[in-house]
Write a protein that holds these residues in place. Structure first.
Motif, PDB file in Angstrom:
ATOM      1  N   UNK A 251      16.837  -6.550  -4.569  1.00  0.00           N
ATOM      2  CA  UNK A 251      15.465  -6.435  -5.747  1.00  0.00           C
ATOM      3  C   UNK A 251      14.870  -6.361  -6.537  1.00  0.00           C
ATOM      4  N   UNK A 252      15.076  -8.033  -7.108  1.00  0.00           N
ATOM      5  CA  UNK A 252      14.944  -8.498  -8.095  1.00  0.00           C
ATOM      6  C   UNK A 252      14.302  -9.338  -8.104  1.00  0.00           C
ATOM      7  N   UNK A 253      12.617  -8.691  -8.668  1.00  0.00           N
ATOM      8  CA  UNK A 253      11.774  -9.657  -8.852  1.00  0.00           C
ATOM      9  C   UNK A 253      11.816 -10.746  -9.681  1.00  0.00           C
ATOM     10  N   UNK A 254      12.861 -10.513 -10.896  1.00  0.00           N
ATOM     11  CA  UNK A 254      13.053 -11.280 -11.931  1.00  0.00           C
ATOM     12  C   UNK A 254      14.255 -13.093 -10.973  1.00  0.00           C
TER      13      UNK A 254
ATOM     14  N   UNK B 238       7.357 -11.262  -3.859  1.00  0.00           N
ATOM     15  CA  UNK B 238       7.337  -9.966  -4.704  1.00  0.00           C
ATOM     16  C   UNK B 238       7.186  -8.705  -4.201  1.00  0.00           C
ATOM     17  N   UNK B 239       5.749  -8.744  -3.797  1.00  0.00           N
ATOM     18  CA  UNK B 239       5.484  -7.442  -2.674  1.00  0.00           C
ATOM     19  C   UNK B 239       6.775  -6.823  -2.078  1.00  0.00           C
ATOM     20  N   UNK B 240       8.219  -7.914  -1.629  1.00  0.00           N
ATOM     21  CA  UNK B 240       8.406  -7.455  -0.730  1.00  0.00           C
ATOM     22  C   UNK B 240       9.404  -6.513  -2.040  1.00  0.00           C
ATOM     23  N   UNK B 241       9.757  -7.056  -3.039  1.00  0.00           N
ATOM     24  CA  UNK B 241      10.793  -6.205  -3.695  1.00  0.00           C
ATOM     25  C   UNK B 241      10.728  -4.924  -3.765  1.00  0.00           C
ATOM     26  N   UNK B 242       9.362  -4.957  -3.563  1.00  0.00           N
ATOM     27  CA  UNK B 242       8.671  -3.341  -3.866  1.00  0.00           C
ATOM     28  C   UNK B 242       9.406  -2.258  -3.620  1.00  0.00           C
ATOM     29  N   UNK B 243      10.375  -0.459  -4.251  1.00  0.00           N
ATOM     30  CA  UNK B 243      10.238   0.621  -3.980  1.00  0.00           C
ATOM     31  C   UNK B 243       8.990   1.124  -3.508  1.00  0.00           C
TER      32      UNK B 243
END
Length: 168
Positions: free
Chosen positions: A84-87, A107-112
């Motif tokens: 879950x690391x967008x960075x 990045x959408x796939x890293x969202x909670x």
């Protein structure tokens, strides 16, 4: 049952407990829904306070494919998604000249996501290829069925658990 896997960090065997179910042949949408429904009912028999996290590796692969992301980079991006690391994801995209459109979509796939409705809305916005749309439709149908059975509050879409395209 107890199973033994090689730990990615220590390269030694690690004993884990797991429960499994095998589908012979390719699992279609009906079998997938049945397995998820069985998992929900099993969790419910243990505790009334539970959440089952679901993912869809086919959807993740389709989204990466729609942007032409090569397999070696896809594995690294999947690791960033699992953390879950967008960075980390943005850094990998920049290092590998991935378009900002593709990077923003991934990045959408890293969202909670707090609920499946919001998750499905944002995921639908990043599915452009036919393959991504088909896989998204499958995920949507799974969620719809689970809601109809009264378990909508007990599932969460979480792509951090889609962490290994080569599990078997």
């Amino acid at each position: 049952e107890n199973v033994y896997r090689i730990s990615k960090n220590s390269r030694s065997f690690k004993e884990i407990r797991q429960t499994g179910l095998e589908c012979i042949g390719t699992a279609n949408l009906i079998e997938t829904v049945e397995v998820i429904y069985l998992a929900l009912r099993s969790l419910e028999s243990i505790s009334k306070n539970y959440v089952l996290e679901i993912s869809h590796i086919g959807l993740v692969e389709a989204i990466m494919n729609q942007y032409g992301i090569e397999e070696s980079l896809a594995a690294k991006l999947l690791t960033a998604i699992s953390r879950k690391s967008s960075d980390e994801l943005y850094s990998l995209c920049k290092q590998n000249d991935v378009s900002s459109e593709a990077c923003n979509a991934l990045t959408v796939l890293t969202e909670n996501f707090p609920d499946t409705s919001r998750a499905l809305y944002y995921i639908s916005e990043i599915c452009h290829s036919q393959d991504a749309k088909i896989n998204f439709s499958n995920l949507s149908h799974i969620v719809q069925f689970i809601r109809q059975k009264g378990y909508g509050e007990n599932i969460k879409i979480d792509f951090s658990i889609a962490n290994d395209m080569n599990y078997y």
